[in-house]
Design a protein around this motif. Structure first.
Motif, PDB file in Angstrom:
ATOM      1  N   VAL A   1       0.893  -0.928   0.286  1.00 52.43           N
ATOM      2  CA  VAL A   1      -0.057   0.122  -0.109  1.00 52.43           C
ATOM      3  C   VAL A   1       0.814   0.950   0.383  1.00 52.43           C
ATOM      4  CG1 VAL A   1      -1.616   1.135   1.039  1.00 52.43           C
ATOM      5  CG2 VAL A   1      -1.960  -0.979   1.522  1.00 52.43           C
ATOM      6  N   GLU A   2       0.428   2.397  -1.168  1.00 55.26           N
ATOM      7  CA  GLU A   2       1.488   3.214  -0.708  1.00 55.26           C
ATOM      8  C   GLU A   2       0.537   4.491  -0.486  1.00 55.26           C
ATOM      9  OE1 GLU A   2       3.604   3.521  -4.569  1.00 55.26           O
ATOM     10  OE2 GLU A   2       4.951   2.303  -3.549  1.00 55.26           O
ATOM     11  N   VAL A   3       0.297   5.490   0.679  1.00 49.69           N
ATOM     12  CA  VAL A   3       0.255   6.369   0.760  1.00 49.69           C
ATOM     13  C   VAL A   3       1.210   7.497   0.734  1.00 49.69           C
ATOM     14  CG1 VAL A   3      -2.443   5.130   1.838  1.00 49.69           C
ATOM     15  CG2 VAL A   3      -0.436   5.738   2.960  1.00 49.69           C
ATOM     16  N   ALA A   4      -0.067   8.757   1.522  1.00 52.93           N
ATOM     17  CA  ALA A   4       0.858   9.733   1.305  1.00 52.93           C
ATOM     18  C   ALA A   4       1.759  10.240   2.701  1.00 52.93           C
ATOM     19  CB  ALA A   4       0.012  11.273   1.570  1.00 52.93           C
ATOM     20  N   ASP A   5       0.981   9.379   3.853  1.00 48.96           N
ATOM     21  CA  ASP A   5       1.401   9.481   4.930  1.00 48.96           C
ATOM     22  C   ASP A   5       0.627   8.737   5.538  1.00 48.96           C
ATOM     23  OD1 ASP A   5      -0.959  11.112   5.789  1.00 48.96           O
ATOM     24  OD2 ASP A   5       0.011  12.894   5.944  1.00 48.96           O
ATOM     25  N   LEU A   6       1.311   8.656   7.771  1.00 51.73           N
ATOM     26  CA  LEU A   6       0.678   7.840   8.034  1.00 51.73           C
ATOM     27  C   LEU A   6      -1.424   8.203   8.574  1.00 51.73           C
ATOM     28  CD1 LEU A   6       0.491   5.313   9.882  1.00 51.73           C
ATOM     29  CD2 LEU A   6       1.781   6.521  11.832  1.00 51.73           C
ATOM     30  N   PRO A   7      -0.991   9.337   8.840  1.00 50.89           N
ATOM     31  CA  PRO A   7      -3.039  10.311   9.259  1.00 50.89           C
ATOM     32  C   PRO A   7      -3.147   8.773   7.487  1.00 50.89           C
ATOM     33  CG  PRO A   7      -1.571  11.587  10.030  1.00 50.89           C
ATOM     34  CD  PRO A   7      -0.228  10.919   8.776  1.00 50.89           C
ATOM     35  N   ALA A   8      -2.956   9.347   6.430  1.00 52.18           N
ATOM     36  CA  ALA A   8      -3.869   8.703   5.518  1.00 52.18           C
ATOM     37  C   ALA A   8      -4.117   7.320   5.362  1.00 52.18           C
ATOM     38  CB  ALA A   8      -2.137   8.991   4.218  1.00 52.18           C
TER      39      ALA A   8
END
Length: 154
Positions: A108-115
């Motif tokens: 999984v690739e997302v912007a940051d930990l909250p995302a």
């Protein structure tokens, strides 16, 4: 497939944008037979395609997480529903059906930990049949050295 075909594949894995002339020189062929072999490998499905390696941070996906997913049940309907749902999530860049402690291993690739927290709670855990998700946050990615000793740049 002979040794020349294998050499072609090694070179194309290192650089899919290599010119046919350069590829031919590296594998010891003239350009025309080299191109013919590449086309035969493409038509046979050995070469499935070419792609660009994108820097995830440059496109707002600087956090990579590997997630192990267990399903509640393993009926064909449950597996199909999960697989149909997971392939619709653009944050999931790879999904592997595996053996062991998990049924699936996701990249999984997302912007940051909250995302990722939002993705985990509102999309991943909400998929049909999901029993548990175990997340592993990537701190650093190392690239293997190719067979010829040159470092791979990703």
């Amino acid at each position: 497939m002979d040794e020349v075909d294998r050499l072609i594949l090694v070179e194309l894995e290192k650089n899919g944008r290599i010119s046919n002339n350069e590829l031919a020189a590296r594998v010891g062929l003239s350009p025309s037979p080299c191109l013919r072999r590449v086309r035969q490998l493409e038509e046979a499905g050995v070469i499935r395609g070419y792609r660009a390696l994108i820097d995830p941070a440059a496109v707002g996906r600087s956090l990579r997480v590997f997630a192990g997913v267990r399903l509640m049940r393993h009926t064909r309907a449950d597996v199909t529903a999960f697989e149909r749902g997971i392939t619709q999530l653009p944050e999931v860049v790879a999904c592997h059906h595996i053996t062991g402690n998990f049924d699936y291993l996701l990249q999984v690739e997302v912007a940051d930990l909250p995302a990722y927290e939002d993705f985990h709670a509102n999309q991943l855990a909400a998929l049909p049949g999901v029993a548990t998700v175990t997340s592993y946050v990537t701190m650093k990615t190392l690239s293997p050295t190719p067979h010829d000793g040159r470092e791979v740049k990703e």
